[in-house]
Design an enzyme around this catalytic site. Structure first.
Site, PDB file in Angstrom:
ATOM      1  CE  LYS A 108      -4.133  -0.194   2.201  1.00  0.00           C
ATOM      2  NZ  LYS A 108      -5.166  -0.470   3.225  1.00  0.00           N
ATOM      3  CG  ASP A 150      -8.528   1.881   3.558  1.00  0.00           C
ATOM      4  OD1 ASP A 150      -9.341   1.078   3.055  1.00  0.00           O
ATOM      5  OD2 ASP A 150      -7.331   1.594   3.778  1.00  0.00           O
ATOM      6  CG  LEU A 161     -10.971   0.289  10.848  1.00  0.00           C
ATOM      7  CD1 LEU A 161     -11.899   1.181  11.624  1.00  0.00           C
ATOM      8  CD2 LEU A 161      -9.650   0.981  10.589  1.00  0.00           C
TER       9      LEU A 161
HETATM   10  P1  NAP Z   1      -0.753  -1.409  11.013  1.00  0.00           P
HETATM   11  O1  NAP Z   1      -0.328  -0.221  10.230  1.00  0.00           O
HETATM   12  O2  NAP Z   1       0.159  -2.571  11.125  1.00  0.00           O
HETATM   13  O3  NAP Z   1      -1.133  -0.889  12.489  1.00  0.00           O
HETATM   14  C1  NAP Z   1      -1.451  -1.817  13.498  1.00  0.00           C
HETATM   15  C2  NAP Z   1      -1.954  -1.068  14.727  1.00  0.00           C
HETATM   16  O4  NAP Z   1      -2.295  -2.044  15.727  1.00  0.00           O
HETATM   17  C3  NAP Z   1      -0.886  -0.149  15.349  1.00  0.00           C
HETATM   18  O5  NAP Z   1      -1.524   0.934  15.969  1.00  0.00           O
HETATM   19  C4  NAP Z   1      -0.266  -1.089  16.390  1.00  0.00           C
HETATM   20  O6  NAP Z   1       0.368  -0.425  17.456  1.00  0.00           O
HETATM   21  C5  NAP Z   1      -1.501  -1.802  16.903  1.00  0.00           C
HETATM   22  N1  NAP Z   1      -1.148  -3.069  17.551  1.00  0.00           N
HETATM   23  C6  NAP Z   1      -0.785  -4.228  16.955  1.00  0.00           C
HETATM   24  N2  NAP Z   1      -0.511  -5.171  17.908  1.00  0.00           N
HETATM   25  C7  NAP Z   1      -0.714  -4.572  19.105  1.00  0.00           C
HETATM   26  C8  NAP Z   1      -0.605  -5.026  20.450  1.00  0.00           C
HETATM   27  N3  NAP Z   1      -0.244  -6.296  20.751  1.00  0.00           N
HETATM   28  N4  NAP Z   1      -0.896  -4.147  21.454  1.00  0.00           N
HETATM   29  C9  NAP Z   1      -1.274  -2.860  21.174  1.00  0.00           C
HETATM   30  N5  NAP Z   1      -1.389  -2.389  19.903  1.00  0.00           N
HETATM   31  C10 NAP Z   1      -1.113  -3.238  18.886  1.00  0.00           C
HETATM   32  O7  NAP Z   1      -2.126  -2.016  10.432  1.00  0.00           O
HETATM   33  P2  NAP Z   1      -3.324  -1.216   9.730  1.00  0.00           P
HETATM   34  O8  NAP Z   1      -3.161  -1.292   8.264  1.00  0.00           O
HETATM   35  O9  NAP Z   1      -3.436   0.121  10.373  1.00  0.00           O
HETATM   36  O10 NAP Z   1      -4.583  -2.144  10.100  1.00  0.00           O
HETATM   37  C11 NAP Z   1      -5.068  -2.209  11.426  1.00  0.00           C
HETATM   38  C12 NAP Z   1      -6.311  -3.078  11.477  1.00  0.00           C
HETATM   39  O11 NAP Z   1      -7.356  -2.477  10.715  1.00  0.00           O
HETATM   40  C13 NAP Z   1      -6.115  -4.479  10.903  1.00  0.00           C
HETATM   41  O12 NAP Z   1      -6.808  -5.395  11.728  1.00  0.00           O
HETATM   42  C14 NAP Z   1      -6.766  -4.397   9.546  1.00  0.00           C
HETATM   43  O13 NAP Z   1      -7.273  -5.653   9.108  1.00  0.00           O
HETATM   44  C15 NAP Z   1      -7.914  -3.450   9.836  1.00  0.00           C
HETATM   45  N6  NAP Z   1      -8.394  -2.736   8.649  1.00  0.00           N
HETATM   46  C16 NAP Z   1      -9.699  -2.898   8.318  1.00  0.00           C
HETATM   47  C17 NAP Z   1     -10.208  -2.225   7.221  1.00  0.00           C
HETATM   48  C18 NAP Z   1     -11.656  -2.409   6.883  1.00  0.00           C
HETATM   49  O14 NAP Z   1     -12.019  -2.133   5.734  1.00  0.00           O
HETATM   50  N7  NAP Z   1     -12.500  -2.799   7.827  1.00  0.00           N
HETATM   51  C19 NAP Z   1      -9.382  -1.409   6.442  1.00  0.00           C
HETATM   52  C20 NAP Z   1      -8.034  -1.256   6.806  1.00  0.00           C
HETATM   53  C21 NAP Z   1      -7.550  -1.944   7.920  1.00  0.00           C
HETATM   54  P3  NAP Z   1       1.972  -0.149  17.399  1.00  0.00           P
HETATM   55  O15 NAP Z   1       2.135   1.100  16.570  1.00  0.00           O
HETATM   56  O16 NAP Z   1       2.339   0.024  18.814  1.00  0.00           O
HETATM   57  O17 NAP Z   1       2.593  -1.365  16.767  1.00  0.00           O
END
Ligand code: NAP
Length: 277
Positions: free
Chosen positions: A70, A107, A222
């Site tokens: 992305k 998004d 999400l």
């Molecule tokens: P990302 O950039 O990898 O960000 C992950 C987020 O989760 C960060 O804030 C991270 O915190 C936090 N996190 C992960 N493990 C953690 C833990 N053990 N304890 C506390 N915080 C934790 O991923 P993303 O692209 O933003 O996606 C995040 C979620 O949104 C995913 O589940 C994805 O499937 C979902 N999503 C859904 C849609 C939809 O259409 N519904 C669209 C986009 C994304 P740190 O910064 O501290 O690592």
């Protein structure tokens, strides 16, 4: 467009087998009787640019983009929308007739449309929003909520520096809150959004205190697997309005489908069922 032209689109990622996008687009194509195909493609990062330059010559009119591509597609695209630049990632590509690759991020649009559909009484200007997480998805959510006129965004992230970076990029309407204070932030908010991957199948549970959830709030996650996360179940029990994350996935797919296949599809119960199948 020649009458024999059958538009092709698809989704690229690495891995890709988990993606629900093919079920969504194939449902809309079938349901509307449109000519076209939508295919999942597992593309290694080393081959990304080569693939993006080749697909337009094979009848592809565009793509959805998922992890880990992305961010990188922004460097390869010839034209990038302002919102994709601000978010720092793209999820939708259009291969234009003049050979140029156009990158956009839908998004934030999907997030807002889902919220409007699931919580039509939500009033953006009525109070602060609490955002859990500061990753890529959080950037799209923050940009869209600022656009809607939400007066203050409280952001808590496990890694504080990432939340600080959001504030630096998006400005003073953001307030960074310590991750350990997330429970208090939730209590203060009119809208609560989980943008972390916590609570998703195979990931740890979201363990912030949720006893501040109350009636009158809108709470959305999400994460859409499971559909009703622990956060949403607790919010529902507390009398809040809940909106699940599947609708965001469906709504973010709409602009791409319309550009590639020429008709604006509906986000209804039938496509929800198709995505879950
Ligand atoms: P990302 O950039 O990898 O960000 C992950 C987020 O989760 C960060 O804030 C991270 O915190 C936090 N996190 C992960 N493990 C953690 C833990 N053990 N304890 C506390 N915080 C934790 O991923 P993303 O692209 O933003 O996606 C995040 C979620 O949104 C995913 O589940 C994805 O499937 C979902 N999503 C859904 C849609 C939809 O259409 N519904 C669209 C986009 C994304 P740190 O910064 O501290 O690592």
């Amino acid at each position: 467009m020649s009458v024999d032209f059958i538009p092709l689109a698809g989704v690229i990622g690495h891995p890709i087998a988990h993606s629900r996008s093919p079920r969504i687009h194939q449902h809309w194509l079938r349901n509307r009787g449109l000519r076209g195909h939508y295919v999942p493609m597992d593309v290694h990062p080393d081959h990304l640019e080569q693939v993006l330059r080749t697909l337009p010559n094979m009848g592809f009119v565009g793509l959805n983009v998922t992890l880990p591509h992305k961010e990188r597609v922004l460097e390869i695209a010839d034209l990038v929308t302002d919102r994709a630049t601000l978010i720092g990632a793209a999820n939708t590509l259009i291969f234009r007739a003049d050979g140029k690759i156009h990158a956009d991020n839908t998004d934030g649009y999907g997030f807002l449309e889902n919220l409007k559909q699931g919580a039509p009484d939500w009033q953006p200007e009525a109070g602060p929003a609490a955002i859990l997480g500061a990753g890529g998805a959080a950037r799209a959510v923050v940009a869209s909520l600022l656009d809607m006129g939400v007066p203050e965004l409280l952001v808590a992230n496990r890694t504080r520096i990432r939340a600080e970076r959001l504030r630096a990029d998006f400005g003073k309407r953001l307030r960074v809150v310590e991750w350990v204070q997330a429970g208090n932030m939730i209590e203060e908010a009119n809208l609560v959004v989980n943008t972390t991957s916590l609570g998703m199948v195979g990931k740890p549970e979201l363990r912030v205190p949720l006893d501040g959830l109350h009636p009158g709030q809108v709470v959305t996650d999400l994460v859409y697997a499971p559909l009703k996360t622990h956060l949403l179940a607790e919010a529902e029990a507390a009398g809040a309005t809940i909106v699940d994350g599947l609708g965001m996935l469906l709504h973010q797919a709409v602009p791409g489908f319309e550009r590639w296949f020429g008709e604006r599809p509906e986000v209804d119960e039938a496509v929800r069922k198709a995505a879950l199948r």
